[in-house]
Design an enzyme around this catalytic site. Structure first.
Site, mmCIF file in Angstrom:
data_model
loop_
_atom_site.group_PDB
_atom_site.id
_atom_site.type_symbol
_atom_site.label_atom_id
_atom_site.label_comp_id
_atom_site.label_asym_id
_atom_site.label_seq_id
_atom_site.Cartn_x
_atom_site.Cartn_y
_atom_site.Cartn_z
ATOM 1 N N CYS A 50 -6.643 -61.727 5.997
ATOM 2 C CA CYS A 50 -6.090 -60.881 4.844
ATOM 3 C C CYS A 50 -4.807 -60.605 4.675
ATOM 4 C CB CYS A 50 -6.883 -59.422 5.315
ATOM 5 S SG CYS A 50 -6.575 -58.633 6.646
ATOM 6 N N GLY A 92 -12.283 -55.808 4.501
ATOM 7 C CA GLY A 92 -13.085 -56.662 3.718
ATOM 8 C C GLY A 92 -12.377 -57.181 2.380
ATOM 9 N N LYS A 104 -21.524 -52.169 11.183
ATOM 10 C CA LYS A 104 -22.290 -53.235 10.715
ATOM 11 C C LYS A 104 -21.360 -54.241 10.773
ATOM 12 C CE LYS A 104 -22.633 -55.137 6.770
ATOM 13 N NZ LYS A 104 -22.577 -56.540 6.967
ATOM 14 N N GLU A 160 -9.237 -51.510 4.323
ATOM 15 C CA GLU A 160 -8.313 -52.499 4.620
ATOM 16 C C GLU A 160 -8.705 -53.681 3.761
ATOM 17 O OE1 GLU A 160 -6.712 -55.400 5.416
ATOM 18 O OE2 GLU A 160 -7.193 -55.125 7.492
ATOM 19 N N GLU A 213 -6.482 -64.085 -4.059
ATOM 20 C CA GLU A 213 -6.586 -64.602 -2.752
ATOM 21 C C GLU A 213 -7.321 -65.786 -2.675
ATOM 22 O OE1 GLU A 213 -8.462 -61.477 -0.504
ATOM 23 O OE2 GLU A 213 -6.972 -61.808 1.051
ATOM 24 N N GLU A 241 -13.022 -56.186 -3.838
ATOM 25 C CA GLU A 241 -14.041 -56.143 -4.962
ATOM 26 C C GLU A 241 -15.092 -54.977 -4.076
ATOM 27 O OE1 GLU A 241 -16.059 -59.722 -5.609
ATOM 28 O OE2 GLU A 241 -17.453 -58.758 -6.643
#
Lengths: 334, 779
Positions: free
Chosen positions: B297, B241, B190, B263, B391, B244
């Site tokens: 990231c 992603g 996805k 990751e 972040e 959370e």
């Protein structure tokens, strides 16, 4: 660290050259702390240089305008053992009319000339004569060019004679051995004397970066020559096996930037040797715009030492106007 | 502007890349997309718009996958998988090679479409994203080719559910799809709902590569579709992603037996020492935090500058920022493009506006109206400020200063995250001293954001687990070929007799090198097979777990010892155990009622030797990355490992987990065999006489159900291994979501501890984390 004016060695003077508006770098005391603290991380510098072409792209009218600007920054050069007076006169004619008249006219840039003509001492009078009235200065390579290993007093004498013969710019070569031996004081002293010998003529210090071994040495030699009063720092004689490169350029531009930040004086930059394509010229201009700013994109602070670059630029300019790729024989040779 | 005017102004002008081809492809597809299932696109359904963030224009309409779409995709993948795996390494290599070639042939189309969809500058999609995606397929074509010879004991996992983010849409697809397919898995992927187009283009061209139907399936939609995939009948979830969402996926897949790699986010430090090439370090920041609008990231988003050069560095940095060009991502001379979506722009804006600390410098460059955010520096923050910890995922750099190298490490590691770190210094001693000390999966020395398929990428702490790239990345897409049987839970014996003659022996807990009574003050009797009372085992509770973890944390020095020293200690343990072999054998026999105690002790001694042998031999690697320099894959200890020891092998189970952990430099908290705890508790006397530093090994007894949740939930524990009752697998994985600690659970499947499967590389892999240190060089 900022160098205060009291510590300057000479006095700032406004130069004589027609296109020059900057006060000349008067020279400063040798600051070995600065020299020894210089860093140049080769792989990071190479990465920056390698990605620049992908980061800046100059197209269409902008490309034409930038290439025209590049022409005004060319020190049109002949430094061959077989140079004759007639050969130099041809070169000077090309300097006066670097691009076909109708092309310049179509671009709205009538009267464009190269930045200077660069020759050996013996050819200075010929060049001065040939360029009379054009406002184009003559630059002479000097001081035992290209190796710089003739007796020192003769090297100084050569400067005096070239200046007396009418050269307004003197391209000196530094003693590479002073750099390789880490003899910074000797390098500084030599440069100071050469600058003094030049008098009102502007001095370009050729570092011969291809023979300095490391980018750190390039940074050190750059700073020392600027402290000793160089008006320009220049990469190469064109006679070394490696001449101007983008990584070396980046190091020298950063040294110039730091010198300006510390002293307030702008020193010029001249890459020489190996720049033969219009595309390369755009890259150099972009790198200067990025690292130093627009003020340096003028002939008083930037020159290309080149002989074949002009031909490629001429072809590109014609292509810009016609949309058809050009041929070399359509443009006058030098 | 005339040429003459430009000649004076020397402006860059515009250099737009044409979008025509990419837009034509969208038109050819009807500007509407279904899903790619079983080798064909489904009819477009209701869904959502895919927009160009730079202009707000709708690029295409995408379908929101329903449960039946996901089911169909998973079913297609399931059906295709055995044949795809059976095709063999070379067969798959040819397809992956063709995919790489197709990516190359359509490179510009992919790049332009990516930029249209995501807003990143065309330079980045053209020069970085797409070439790296190609490289991943080439590299993994090679891995497919080598699988049969180099990984003979491993096989595909099966169907992999892959959920990827919007910041590097095609590149993340490549990172996920290439290794999965290479190893014989099939995929249901996805893409992020903001950026699905290049995945759909990839699906389109994959048919030209001869990829069999069902091997790659792509479903589009929002997070709800991601949840459906997570819950579906897949064998693995790979997610890139936010932390959370990663945490939710960890909890959702707990106990399911699905393999998982995550990751996640980061707040990566960018450390500039006073002897750095400052100009190059400034330029590095452009590639660190203004790369992809800071939506990276592993972005070097937390600048740490050494005090002596801080002012100079900030002056250089702000001057550089002011020269950045922000604008139309399709312009070839743009440094910073559009933020992916107005929602993200709002998040960035709100986070920055909420901050009242430090000094803000906003780049003095022109910023177009719309979905753009100016490059921003917020300096003079403290670690305690929220923006130093959270972040931002935007072009916003925060910074502070440090005094000494050790303080730099301390500040750098003062984070829940541990994805990447950057170190700038011209001193090789300093660089190589600092890099291993940083809590990060990737460290760049005098460079930043270097990536390659051959080098592992992934984080520690809450930046997730698993590596992508290199041989280590294949572990995440394969499993051992052994077929495990369900575990048989062993029941303790009961009795009511008195102890056999002798002096009463009290078994305590072993914490921080000392024998400790349980905090709760309870013990439970341990009965022998004949109903005789063998002794009492302390019942450890949450405070004992806390104390043990505290002791283990304090023993951090163990990680810095040499492999040689650790080997010496493991051999010494074996020597001392050997001296008491008969006693331990008898103890085991008493507890189990069997006669194999002597054999078990002998295996324990051999196992200690095995890990003594490994302690200085589980080497890292130097990767063949395409730079002048090296990428060193260094194996580092995971940290504090909590382990629930198997019930059925009273001493061997404990030693099989303790020894690899110790050998690799970890500290452990071991919960002894629940059924037969006494041998493990006797064993601490062996440890006490074997020069094991206090806190390196801690042993608890008592019901695992009491200790496991606390161990798994403890934020100071870095990994939990669960080899006790199968029922605990779910608890451990669910509770581990808190700090995303690594888990290794038996999922209710048995392992024969006396056989080769009870030792070896799998244990060493679990006991180590690979850190990739990039060291470009050249003078």
């Amino acid at each position: 660290m900022t160098i205060t004016p009291e510590k300057t060695r000479g006095t700032a003077t406004t130069a004589q050259l027609p296109q020059v508006t900057e006060p000349r770098n008067p020279g400063f005391e040798l600051d070995l702390g600065w020299v020894r603290n210089l860093r140049a991380n080769t792989s990071a510098i190479e990465r920056r240089a390698a990605t620049l072409p992908g980061r800046r792209s100059i197209k269409k009218d902008h490309q034409a305008a930038w290439l025209a600007r590049a022409i005004t920054c060319i020190d049109l050069t002949t430094l061959s053992g077989d140079d004759t007076a007639r050969r130099v006169e041809r070169l000077c004619a090309k300097a006066r009319h670097p691009v076909r008249t109708e092309i310049l006219h179509a671009l709205g840039l009538d009267g464009l000339t190269t930045g200077a003509v660069c020759v050996y001492h013996e050819m200075v009078p010929t060049a001065v004569n040939a360029l009379k009235g054009s406002g184009i200065p003559v630059a002479a390579v000097s001081t035992g060019f290209p190796a710089g290993l003739s007796p020192f007093h003769l090297r100084l004498q050569e400067i005096h004679e070239s200046v007396a013969a009418g050269a307004e710019e003197i391209d000196i070569v530094i003693s590479r051995r002073h750099v390789l031996e880490g003899n910074w004081q000797a390098l500084y002293d030599e440069m100071c004397q050469m600058r003094e010998a030049c008098g009102h003529a502007h001095v370009k210090a050729i570092l011969a970066t291809g023979e300095l071994g490391t980018l750190r040495n390039v940074a050190r030699a750059s700073v020392i020559c600027m402290l000793a009063g160089a008006d320009f720092i220049k990469t190469s004689t064109g006679k070394e096996s490696v001449n101007a490169t983008l990584p070396v350029t980046l190091v020298m531009l950063r040294a110039i930037r730091e010198f300006h930040e510390r002293t307030g004086f702008r020193v010029g930059y001249k890459p020489a040797g190996g720049i033969s394509k219009a595309k390369d010229a755009l890259l150099y201009l972009a790198l200067i715009k990025e690292e130093l700013g627009d003020r340096w994109l003028r002939p008083d602070l930037f020159r290309f030492g080149a002989s074949s670059l002009l031909g490629d630029i001429e072809r590109q300019l014609e292509h810009h106007l016609t949309g058809a790729y050009s041929a070399g024989y359509r443009h006058a040779m030098s | 502007m005339s040429v003459k005017e430009i000649f004076e102004s020397m402006e860059y002008g515009t250099a737009p890349e044409s979008a025509a081809e990419a837009l034509a492809w969208l038109v050819d597809q009807g500007d509407r997309f279904g899903h790619f299932i079983d080798g064909a696109f489904t009819d477009p359904q209701d869904g959502f718009d895919s927009r160009n963030p730079a202009t707000g224009e709708v690029l295409a309409k995408l379908s929101q996958a329903t449960q039946s779409d996901v089911d169909a995709a998973v079913a297609a993948a399931r059906k295709a998988q055995p044949k795809w795996a059976k095709l063999g390494g070379h067969g798959r290599a040819k397809v992956l090679y063709a995919l790489a070639r197709l990516l190359q042939k359509h490179a510009r189309l992919f790049a332009v479409l990516e930029t249209l969809d995501n807003g990143k500058p065309i330079r980045e999609s053209r020069d970085i994203d797409i070439p790296l995606a190609q490289r991943h397929f080439y590299y993994h074509a090679g891995m497919a080719q080598l699988m049969d010879s180099e990984l003979p004991d491993r096989e595909a996992l099966g169907v992999c559910g892959q959920i990827i983010p919007w910041n590097f849409p095609l590149l993340m697809l490549a990172w996920k799809v290439a290794p999965a397919l290479a190893m014989g898995n099939t995929v249901v992927l996805k893409p992020a709902e903001y950026t699905s187009l290049t995945a759909l283009l990839f699906a389109d061209i994959s048919r030209q590569a001869g990829l069999p139907a069902g091997v790659l399936n792509i479903v589009t939609g929002d997070g709800a579709v991601g949840e459906m995939i997570t819950a579906a009948d897949v064998d693995k979830i790979a997610f890139t992603g936010s932390t959370e969402v990663g945490r939710k996926i960890r909890a959702a897949t707990a106990g399911s037996g699905k393999a998982l790699t995550l990751e996640l986010g980061g707040k990566s430090p960018y450390i500039v020492f006073d002897d750095a090439d400052l100009d190059s370090a400034v330029e590095g920041l452009v590639d660190a935090i203004w790369f992809n609008q800071g939506q990276v990231c592993c972005a070097g988003s937390r600048l740490l500058v050494q005090e002596p050069v801080a002012d100079t560095f900030y002056a250089k940095l702000t001057a550089r920022m002011d020269k950045l060009r922000v604008g139309d991502p399709l312009d070839k001379s743009i440094d910073v493009g559009a933020v992916v979506d107005p929602v993200q722009l709002r998040t960035i804006t709100q986070m920055v506006d909420a901050n009242t600390e430090g000094t803000r410098h906003v780049a003095a460059c022109d910023v177009p109206e719309g979905c753009y955010y100016p490059p921003t520096l917020i300096r003079d923050l403290s670690p305690a400020d929220a923006l130093m910890q959270e972040e931002i995922f935007g072009p916003v750099l925060v910074s502070t200063t440090f005094r000494t190298p050790s303080e730099a490490v301390e500040i750098a590691n003062n984070s829940r995250y541990g994805l990447a770190a950057t170190v700038w210094t011209e001193n090789v001693n300093l660089a190589l001293d600092i890099a291993p000390k940083l809590a990060a999966g990737v460290v760049w020395v005098n460079a930043t954001n270097l990536f390659d398929a051959a080098a592992g990428f992934g984080g520690v702490r809450e930046s997730g687990f698993g590596r992508e790239g290199g041989w280590e990345g294949l572990t995440a897409y394969t499993r051992p070929k052994t077929k495990a049987k369900p575990i048989k839970d062993t029941a303790p014996f009961t009795g009511n007799g008195a102890p056999e003659p002798g002096i009463d022996r009290t078994s305590k807990l072993y914490i921080g090198g000392k024998q400790a009574r349980p905090d709760g003050g309870y013990s439970a009797p341990v009965w022998g097979a004949k109903g005789q009372l063998l002794g009492h085992a302390s019942i450890a509770g949450r405070k004992d777990v806390r104390n043990a973890v505290e002791a283990a944390t304090a023993a951090a020095g163990w990680a810095r010892t040499t492999g040689h020293l650790r080997a010496q200690i493991l051999y010494y343990i074996a020597e001392n155990l050997s001296a008491r072999a008969d006693e331990f054998a008898a103890r085991i026999n008493e507890m189990t009622g069997k006669r194999d105690g002597a054999a078990e002790v002998q295996t324990c001694i051999e196992r200690l030797f095995t890990y003594g042998a490994w302690a200085d031999k589980f080497d890292g690697a130097v990767k063949g990355v395409p730079i002048r320099g090296v990428a060193v894959a260094m194996r580092e200890p995971v940290g504090v490992i909590g382990a629930l020891c198997p019930a059925e092998a009273p001493l061997l189970g404990l030693i099989s987990l303790m020894a690899p952990a110790m050998a690799m430099g970890n500290r452990s908290v071991l919960c002894a065999s629940e059924t037969f705890p006494l041998a493990a508790m006797d064993f601490y006397q062996v440890l006490e006489t074997s020069d094991v530093p206090a806190g390196v090994v801690n042993i608890l007894s008592g019901p695992h159900a009491d200790t496991a949740p606390h161990l798994a939930r403890h934020l100071g524990v870095d990994a939990v291994w669960s080899f006790g009752s199968g029922a605990l697998s779910e608890t451990v994985e669910r509770e581990a979501a808190g700090n995303l600690k690594r888990t290794w659970v038996n999922n209710g499947l048995a392992r024969d501890w006396s056989k080769p499967e009870g030792e070896g590389r799998a244990f060493l892999d679990a006991a180590t984390e690979i850190k990739t240190i990039w060291i470009p060089y050249g003078e």
